[in-house]
Design a protein around this motif. Structure first.
Motif, short mmCIF file in Angstrom:
data_model
loop_
_atom_site.label_atom_id
_atom_site.label_comp_id
_atom_site.label_asym_id
_atom_site.label_seq_id
_atom_site.Cartn_x
_atom_site.Cartn_y
_atom_site.Cartn_z
N LEU A 1 -7.43 0.76 -8.61
CA LEU A 1 -5.91 1.23 -8.57
C LEU A 1 -5.44 0.73 -10.03
O LEU A 1 -4.25 0.97 -10.22
N GLY A 2 -5.95 -0.44 -10.66
CA GLY A 2 -5.39 -0.95 -11.92
C GLY A 2 -4.14 -1.77 -11.29
O GLY A 2 -3.22 -1.81 -12.24
N VAL A 3 -4.33 -2.40 -10.25
CA VAL A 3 -3.13 -3.34 -9.90
C VAL A 3 -3.98 -4.60 -9.36
O VAL A 3 -5.15 -4.82 -9.13
N GLU A 4 -2.78 -5.54 -9.23
CA GLU A 4 -3.44 -7.01 -8.71
C GLU A 4 -2.32 -7.63 -7.56
O GLU A 4 -1.11 -7.09 -7.75
N SER A 5 -2.79 -8.57 -6.93
CA SER A 5 -1.81 -9.22 -6.10
C SER A 5 -0.70 -9.69 -6.80
O SER A 5 -1.01 -10.14 -7.96
N LEU A 6 0.63 -9.65 -6.42
CA LEU A 6 1.72 -10.47 -7.20
C LEU A 6 1.25 -11.76 -7.43
O LEU A 6 1.50 -12.40 -8.59
N ASP B 1 0.93 -8.15 -1.85
CA ASP B 1 0.54 -6.64 -2.83
C ASP B 1 2.07 -5.91 -2.70
O ASP B 1 2.77 -6.14 -1.74
N TYR B 2 2.21 -5.36 -3.69
CA TYR B 2 3.67 -4.81 -4.17
C TYR B 2 3.56 -3.23 -4.24
O TYR B 2 4.44 -2.68 -4.24
N ASP B 3 2.30 -2.87 -4.69
CA ASP B 3 2.17 -1.50 -4.92
C ASP B 3 2.22 -0.42 -3.78
O ASP B 3 2.21 -0.83 -2.62
N ALA B 4 2.64 0.81 -4.14
CA ALA B 4 3.03 1.70 -3.23
C ALA B 4 1.69 2.14 -2.37
O ALA B 4 1.65 2.84 -1.13
N VAL B 5 0.56 1.64 -2.77
CA VAL B 5 -0.82 1.91 -1.91
C VAL B 5 -0.98 0.90 -0.88
O VAL B 5 -0.96 1.05 0.43
N PHE B 6 -0.83 -0.42 -1.19
CA PHE B 6 -1.36 -1.38 -0.31
C PHE B 6 -0.25 -2.60 0.11
O PHE B 6 0.01 -3.19 0.76
N GLY B 7 0.99 -2.30 -0.66
CA GLY B 7 2.31 -3.00 -0.42
C GLY B 7 2.71 -2.55 0.88
O GLY B 7 3.18 -1.59 0.94
N THR B 8 2.98 -3.71 1.87
CA THR B 8 3.67 -3.25 3.03
C THR B 8 5.19 -3.09 2.81
O THR B 8 5.59 -3.96 1.93
N VAL B 9 5.94 -2.57 3.37
CA VAL B 9 7.35 -2.15 3.23
C VAL B 9 8.27 -3.45 3.15
O VAL B 9 8.84 -3.39 1.87
N GLU C 1 10.07 -14.15 -8.13
CA GLU C 1 10.50 -14.53 -9.52
C GLU C 1 9.46 -15.39 -10.31
O GLU C 1 9.35 -14.78 -11.45
N ALA C 2 8.94 -16.22 -9.68
CA ALA C 2 7.84 -17.07 -10.51
C ALA C 2 6.65 -16.08 -10.86
O ALA C 2 6.01 -16.40 -11.89
N ASN C 3 6.54 -15.10 -10.40
CA ASN C 3 5.37 -14.09 -10.85
C ASN C 3 5.82 -12.64 -11.28
O ASN C 3 4.75 -11.69 -11.62
N SER C 4 7.02 -12.53 -11.67
CA SER C 4 7.54 -11.21 -11.82
C SER C 4 6.84 -10.48 -13.07
O SER C 4 6.89 -9.27 -13.10
N GLU C 5 6.46 -11.29 -13.93
CA GLU C 5 5.78 -10.94 -15.35
C GLU C 5 4.27 -10.09 -15.04
O GLU C 5 4.00 -9.32 -15.78
N ARG C 6 3.97 -10.27 -13.67
CA ARG C 6 2.74 -9.68 -13.32
C ARG C 6 2.80 -8.25 -12.80
O ARG C 6 1.93 -7.57 -12.58
#
Ligand code: NAD
Length: 384
Positions: free
Chosen positions: A42-47, A230-238, A361-366
């Motif tokens: 999916l081209g994403v990573e854990s925040l 996880d923050y993405d719309a597939v795996f991130g919980t609401v 905040e500490a990981n927002s650049e990811r």
């Protein structure tokens, strides 16, 4: 007790393994790293960056002096599954090892087939392994509240007593799930109930609500012990997704009118529920079901709670609902089994929500912006 945790490299499996180990149990940890492969796909990573399985296990040994016994392999491989159960000889097996994202299962035919094959075949292999190695092993299986859907009657704990034409029986609660993923869990529940009824296995099916939060007492002890966020719309919980959107200054995206109601719980309660279920096993032949949630929220209400907790302006945006689900529905869930075993829930508080803001905040650049918005639609059947 000896407890084998399947899916122990995942969001919930990892902190659960640590919680059980800290409670004094001998813990085995099994995974095939499918979850890390979905990230690549999916081209994403854990925040929050997560370490390799080996590094995590070694970090826990350094921090706690306790050993986790690793098993790397796939539950859909029957020889591997039986060998792992035979090798570790657990008293209880906690089974988290499934493809767990509803949107992932709805991408197209190939993803629906993968999800159901992975989940149903993996669980079936596990049932055969338990029956062969030792039918007394207690299976603690993660189901989901999404198996029930949103019926217009109270949601009981797995079973329903019905009277039909003057006769009464106790039947598995009728399910109306909302995705091919949730359906895979319904199929699992039926297979497990069958194995209990026919072979005399003992199992607890935990119909879990949506989990939020990222830290537990044990993962907090060293950054190398962090679990996924996880923050993405597939795996991130609401709720986790809303928190990330708030910190990034993006609108909180509520699907539809936001009147959908869902059962939820905090990650610290997940790990505790699993401990309670393991330490208080089902009887031989019993298929026991608990609804593992502590509170229900309308999604709109959840978005407002996050917006109010955030020390800045937050917009709430309503998107056309990519899913097919009821709005303005009845939702009343019986969930007395786990409190009966001693669960003292952490209810959703501003303190918990506020504790997530600095992590983001500490990981927002990811964060990859494109991943926040839903791209999978429920309507229409795509061939993969
Ligand atoms: P996750 O995807 O982070 O973890 C699942 C783990 O299982 C992953 O590490 C994956 O690699 C592994 N796995 C998958 N298929 C496997 C296989 N065939 N063989 C071996 N390992 C395999 O998911 P999670 O959020 O930790 O959820 C764990 C369980 O809890 C799932 O069964 C899920 O359905 C259930 N659940 C989760 C939530 C939630 O909010 N996260 C809510 C309700 C139920």
């Amino acid at each position: 007790m000896r407890i084998l945790v399947l899916g122990a490299d995942g969001y919930l499996g990892w902190p659960t393994a640590l919680h059980l180990s800290a409670a004094g149990h001998e813990v085995g940890v099994l995974d095939n790293f499918a979850r890390r492969a979905y990230d690549e796909e999916l081209g994403v990573e854990s925040l929050v960056p997560i370490e390799s399985f080996e590094t995590r296990i070694e970090a826990w040994r350094e921090v706690s002096g306790k050993t986790l016994t690793p098993y790397v392999g796939d539950l859909t491989d029957p020889e591997f599954t039986t060998a792992a159960v035979r090798g570790f000889r657990p008293d209880a097996i906690v089974h988290f090892a499934e493809q767990r994202a509803a949107p992932y299962s709805m991408i197209d035919q190939a993803h629906a087939v993968y999800t159901q094959t992975n989940n149903v075949v993996g669980t079936l292999n596990l049932l055969y392994a338990i029956a062969e190695v030792d039918p007394d092993i207690h299976l603690v299986k993660l189901g989901t509240m999404g198996e029930y859907g949103t019926p217009n009657i109270d949601i009981e704990e797995g079973w329903l007593e019905i009277t039909h034409k003057g006769r009464t029986d106790r039947v598995l609660y009728p399910k109306k799930p909302g995705s091919f993923y949730h359906l895979s869990k319904v199929h699992d529940s039926h297979n497990i109930e069958f194995a209990c009824r026919i072979w005399g296995l003992r199992a607890t099916d935990l119909n879990q609500g949506v989990v939020y939060g990222q830290q537990t007492e044990q993962t907090d002890r060293d950054p190398r012990l962090a679990t996924r966020f996880d923050y993405d719309a597939v795996f991130g919980t609401v709720l986790n997704r809303f928190v990330i959107q708030a910190v990034l200054g993006r609108p909180l995206t509520v699907y539809g009118d936001g009147s959908q109601t869902r059962g939820m719980l905090e990650i610290r309660d997940t790990v505790e529920c699993i401990r309670l279920a393991c330490e208080n096993p089902a009887e031989p032949g019993e298929f026991r079901v608990f609804n593992q949630m502590t509170e229900s929220f309308r999604l709109e209400e959840l978005a407002k709670t996050v917006a109010e907790a955030f020390p800045g302006d937050v917009e709430i945006e309503h998107l056309e609902n990519p899913r097919v689900e009821q709005s303005e529905h009845y939702y009343n869930v019986v969930h007395t089994g786990l409190p009966g075993l001693g669960l003292r829930p952490h209810l959703l508080s501003n303190t918990l929500i506020e504790s997530l803001f600095p992590i983001v905040e500490a990981n927002s650049e990811r964060v990859q912006d494109g991943a926040l918005l839903p791209s999978v639609r429920w309507r229409g059947a795509l061939r993969g």
